[in-house]
Design a protein around this motif. Structure first.
Motif, mmCIF file in Angstrom:
data_model
loop_
_atom_site.group_PDB
_atom_site.id
_atom_site.type_symbol
_atom_site.label_atom_id
_atom_site.label_comp_id
_atom_site.label_asym_id
_atom_site.label_seq_id
_atom_site.Cartn_x
_atom_site.Cartn_y
_atom_site.Cartn_z
ATOM 1 N N PHE A 97 0.857 -1.195 0.000
ATOM 2 C CA PHE A 97 0.000 0.000 0.000
ATOM 3 C C PHE A 97 0.887 1.236 0.000
ATOM 4 C CE2 PHE A 97 -2.203 -3.460 2.194
ATOM 5 C CZ PHE A 97 -3.368 -3.561 1.451
ATOM 6 N N ARG A 98 1.458 1.539 -1.165
ATOM 7 C CA ARG A 98 2.469 2.590 -1.280
ATOM 8 C C ARG A 98 1.937 3.983 -0.931
ATOM 9 N NH1 ARG A 98 6.820 1.391 -4.766
ATOM 10 N NH2 ARG A 98 7.422 -0.789 -4.399
ATOM 11 N N ASP A 99 0.648 4.232 -1.207
ATOM 12 C CA ASP A 99 0.110 5.570 -0.951
ATOM 13 C C ASP A 99 0.189 5.938 0.530
ATOM 14 O OD1 ASP A 99 -0.413 5.874 -3.612
ATOM 15 O OD2 ASP A 99 -2.538 5.345 -3.476
ATOM 16 N N PHE A 100 0.056 4.942 1.378
ATOM 17 C CA PHE A 100 0.133 5.169 2.826
ATOM 18 C C PHE A 100 1.292 4.367 3.418
ATOM 19 C CE2 PHE A 100 -4.289 5.738 1.556
ATOM 20 C CZ PHE A 100 -4.557 7.007 2.058
ATOM 21 N N GLY A 101 2.313 4.126 2.582
ATOM 22 C CA GLY A 101 3.401 3.248 2.995
ATOM 23 C C GLY A 101 4.127 3.709 4.243
ATOM 24 N N VAL A 102 4.403 5.018 4.323
ATOM 25 C CA VAL A 102 5.139 5.535 5.482
ATOM 26 C C VAL A 102 4.339 5.327 6.766
ATOM 27 C CG1 VAL A 102 6.159 7.590 6.530
ATOM 28 C CG2 VAL A 102 6.345 7.220 4.064
ATOM 29 N N TRP A 103 3.023 5.522 6.670
ATOM 30 C CA TRP A 103 2.186 5.378 7.869
ATOM 31 C C TRP A 103 2.069 3.920 8.296
ATOM 32 C CZ3 TRP A 103 2.047 9.709 10.157
ATOM 33 C CH2 TRP A 103 1.994 10.906 9.434
ATOM 34 N N TRP A 104 2.017 3.003 7.325
ATOM 35 C CA TRP A 104 2.032 1.583 7.681
ATOM 36 C C TRP A 104 3.346 1.220 8.362
ATOM 37 C CZ3 TRP A 104 -1.965 -1.315 8.263
ATOM 38 C CH2 TRP A 104 -3.093 -1.178 7.442
ATOM 39 N N LEU A 105 4.447 1.740 7.867
ATOM 40 C CA LEU A 105 5.743 1.485 8.489
ATOM 41 C C LEU A 105 5.766 2.020 9.919
ATOM 42 C CD1 LEU A 105 8.770 0.717 8.462
ATOM 43 C CD2 LEU A 105 9.234 2.959 7.448
ATOM 44 N N ILE A 106 5.282 3.236 10.109
ATOM 45 C CA ILE A 106 5.245 3.825 11.450
ATOM 46 C C ILE A 106 4.404 2.975 12.393
ATOM 47 C CG2 ILE A 106 4.391 5.807 12.775
ATOM 48 C CD1 ILE A 106 5.208 7.582 10.395
ATOM 49 N N LEU A 107 3.255 2.492 11.906
ATOM 50 C CA LEU A 107 2.356 1.686 12.743
ATOM 51 C C LEU A 107 3.028 0.407 13.224
ATOM 52 C CD1 LEU A 107 -0.404 0.906 13.956
ATOM 53 C CD2 LEU A 107 -1.003 -0.057 11.706
ATOM 54 N N TRP A 108 3.540 -0.397 12.295
ATOM 55 C CA TRP A 108 4.083 -1.701 12.666
ATOM 56 C C TRP A 108 5.420 -1.579 13.380
ATOM 57 C CZ3 TRP A 108 1.388 -5.908 13.125
ATOM 58 C CH2 TRP A 108 0.199 -6.029 12.398
ATOM 59 N N TYR A 109 6.214 -0.584 13.030
ATOM 60 C CA TYR A 109 7.477 -0.379 13.742
ATOM 61 C C TYR A 109 7.206 0.085 15.173
ATOM 62 C CZ TYR A 109 12.271 1.066 14.665
ATOM 63 O OH TYR A 109 13.527 1.186 15.212
ATOM 64 N N THR A 110 6.171 0.892 15.348
ATOM 65 C CA THR A 110 5.776 1.322 16.689
ATOM 66 C C THR A 110 5.322 0.137 17.533
ATOM 67 O OG1 THR A 110 5.139 3.536 15.925
ATOM 68 C CG2 THR A 110 4.170 2.765 17.990
ATOM 69 N N LEU A 111 4.482 -0.732 16.951
ATOM 70 C CA LEU A 111 4.015 -1.907 17.684
ATOM 71 C C LEU A 111 5.176 -2.818 18.075
ATOM 72 C CD1 LEU A 111 0.781 -2.868 15.688
ATOM 73 C CD2 LEU A 111 0.910 -1.909 18.004
ATOM 74 N N GLY A 112 6.090 -3.047 17.135
ATOM 75 C CA GLY A 112 7.233 -3.898 17.427
ATOM 76 C C GLY A 112 8.110 -3.321 18.524
ATOM 77 N N THR A 113 8.350 -2.022 18.466
ATOM 78 C CA THR A 113 9.162 -1.368 19.496
ATOM 79 C C THR A 113 8.481 -1.452 20.858
ATOM 80 O OG1 THR A 113 10.018 0.170 17.831
ATOM 81 C CG2 THR A 113 10.311 0.781 20.132
ATOM 82 N N MET A 114 7.171 -1.256 20.880
ATOM 83 C CA MET A 114 6.433 -1.311 22.140
ATOM 84 C C MET A 114 6.485 -2.715 22.746
ATOM 85 S SD MET A 114 2.430 -0.493 22.956
ATOM 86 C CE MET A 114 1.902 -2.011 22.122
ATOM 87 N N PHE A 115 6.243 -3.748 21.916
ATOM 88 C CA PHE A 115 6.291 -5.118 22.432
ATOM 89 C C PHE A 115 7.692 -5.454 22.959
ATOM 90 C CE2 PHE A 115 2.653 -6.104 19.374
ATOM 91 C CZ PHE A 115 1.707 -6.064 20.392
ATOM 92 N N GLY A 116 8.725 -5.026 22.227
ATOM 93 C CA GLY A 116 10.080 -5.301 22.669
ATOM 94 C C GLY A 116 10.414 -4.648 23.996
ATOM 95 N N SER A 117 9.854 -3.464 24.225
ATOM 96 C CA SER A 117 10.163 -2.728 25.457
ATOM 97 C C SER A 117 9.373 -3.232 26.663
ATOM 98 C CB SER A 117 9.872 -1.241 25.261
ATOM 99 O OG SER A 117 8.475 -1.009 25.159
ATOM 100 N N LEU A 118 8.271 -3.917 26.428
ATOM 101 C CA LEU A 118 7.447 -4.392 27.546
ATOM 102 C C LEU A 118 8.251 -5.274 28.505
ATOM 103 C CD1 LEU A 118 3.939 -5.337 26.075
ATOM 104 C CD2 LEU A 118 4.425 -3.697 27.897
ATOM 105 N N GLY A 119 9.170 -6.043 27.945
ATOM 106 C CA GLY A 119 9.939 -6.951 28.782
ATOM 107 C C GLY A 119 11.165 -6.338 29.425
#
Length: 461
Positions: A97-119
């Motif tokens: 989804f290139r039109d919103f590609g940056v926002w998809w990247l921000i979303l999933w990278y944010t989720l991954g960072t949050m899960f990693g930090s929980l521990g």
């Protein structure tokens, strides 16, 4: 040292190596991936800020969730698995989804960072129980050195991959994100092999998060957490935009970019073990204060030249300074906390740093569009603002950090031996020679022997 503890520490080093491979594949390439997706400068600021805001938020309830888990180890293991999974959609969704590609990247990278930090709080509490205080500096210095080698090796590999896949750039980024996911899964395997001393008789924190926040300016740990958060705020006014400056404004290719970035990693892992030993002998606060003096210097040096050899030297200095700052700071949290407040203490430390990083990145993203040019670049004005902010924080707050335990005769023990001085000088000479060989090595035509030469360079340390 008990056999079980020794095995757990060995597995911790392997976990750190795999985790650092993930960092090497991602930390310096998420921004280039966003730029390849045509991200704007404000979006780069959000890409840096939003994951750290999620980390700050997650630390409010991370200790609560950890205390209700079966064990600290099991909680960390599950959080790491979730982070590993998030790297795959972080690449796939932006490409589809290139039109919103940056926002998809921000979303999933944010989720991954949050899960990693929980521990993080549970992991820090676990390691505090496993690592004897008398060898803490040396252990984390050695672990940091191994981690630095892995970060450098995989960062170099990523740069080479992107350089040879210029015509199929997104394929190169896809392999990088897949490799990061695989590395994090490997990390979880070694985490799961560690022992948890509290698994059968867990100790819950006896101090609430609210009480720790209220005492920020009263306790040694609280004063350092405040100082660290402010340092991160002033640092990340500029930090997310160095990649933009090099790739977009200076027009560096990926190899030149990674050569400059990697010089910090080389210096970091070479000096991490040195800093660990010196922290054990001299005390963490002395090293923290020494490194803090030089923290404002690094972005200032970027203003004077954009020559690649000059920037390599600047980044090497940055790696040395931040290696000492981060190691002594982490050790200080271990020293200034106890078993009953350590998990929440580390949660507050992680959350405070992440909040500072997020606010700094948002501030930098806003300022860069309104600041005047300096030497022909808006980014250099932003770097100067970061210099001033860092200098103010250091001058106002560093003297409030006090040593928790006194070290006897630090200077004779640490520096009286001429042999040790000669060894340190030799290491400095080797790192200087090796770093300045990097541009010549990478500028040669790519062939099979270059990979061997790179790893020979790494092994020299």
């Amino acid at each position: 040292m008990k056999t079980i503890t020794r095995k757990s520490l060995d597995n911790s080093i392997k976990d750190g190596a795999a985790y650092s491979a993930m960092l090497g594949l991602t930390q310096d390439y998420v921004t280039p991936f966003a730029l390849a997706l045509k991200a704007s400068v404000p979006q780069i600021g959000i890409l840096s800020a939003l994951p750290n805001l999620s980390v700050a938020f997650s630390q409010l309830f991370a200790p609560f969730l950890s205390e209700r888990a079966q064990s600290r180890k099991s909680f960390v293991f599950k959080a790491v698995l979730l982070q590993a999974v998030c790297f795959l959609p972080a690449f796939i969704m932006p490409v589809l989804f290139r039109d919103f590609g940056v926002w998809w990247l921000i979303l999933w990278y944010t989720l991954g960072t949050m899960f990693g930090s929980l521990g993080n709080p549970a992991w820090s509490s676990l390691m505090a129980d496993l690592v004897p205080g008398s060898i803490r500096g040396r252990f984390f210095g050695y672990r940091g050195m191994i981690a630095g080698i892995m970060t450098l090796a995989f960062s170099l590999a990523s740069g080479l991959l992107l350089q040879i896949s210029t015509d199929t750039l997104f394929l190169g980024f896809g392999l990088i994100f897949f490799g990061a996911s695989l590395a994090r899964f490997i990390s979880s395997f070694f985490l799961n092999k560690m022992e948890d001393p509290q698994a059968k008789a867990p100790v819950k924190d006896g101090v609430s998060m609210k009480a720790l926040v209220m005492d920020l300016n009263k306790t040694p740990m609280g004063k350092f957490i405040s100082y660290s958060a402010l340092i991160n705020f002033s640092t990340y006014i500029a930090a997310p935009f160095f990649a933009v400056y090099m790739l977009r404004e200076l027009g560096f290719d990926y190899l030149t970019y990674i050569i400059v970035i990697s010089s910090a990693s080389v210096a970091n892992f070479v000096f991490m073990k040195v800093w660990g030993r010196v922290c054990d002998i001299c005390g963490n606060v002395k090293i923290l204060k020494l490194c803090s003096i030089f923290v404002p210097v690094v972005p200032l040096l970027w203003i004077f030249s954009h020559n690649i050899y000059y920037l390599i030297g600047v980044q090497a200095l940055s790696g040395i300074i931040w290696a000492g700052f981060l190691l002594s700071g982490t050790n200080y949290i271990f020293e200034s906390s106890n078993r009953r407040n350590r998990m929440r203490g580390f949660a507050l430390y992680t959350g405070g740093n992440s909040l500072g990083i997020a606010l700094g990145a948002l501030t930098g993203g806003f300022l860069v569009s309104i600041l005047p040019q300096l030497n022909g670049y808006h980014m250099l004005s932003l770097f100067l603002v970061s210099v001033i902010a860092r200098a103010i924080v250091v001058s106002l707050f560093i003297n409030g950090i006090k040593e928790m335990k006194l070290k006897e005769n630090p200077i004779p023990q640490a520096f009286i031996s001429a042999y040790k001085l000669d060894l340190l000088a030799l290491k400095i000479k080797i790192i200087s020679q090796s770093i300045f060989q990097l541009p010549r090595i990478f500028r040669q035509p790519l062939r099979s022997g270059i990979v061997i030469r790179i790893f020979q360079l790494i092994i020299r340390f």
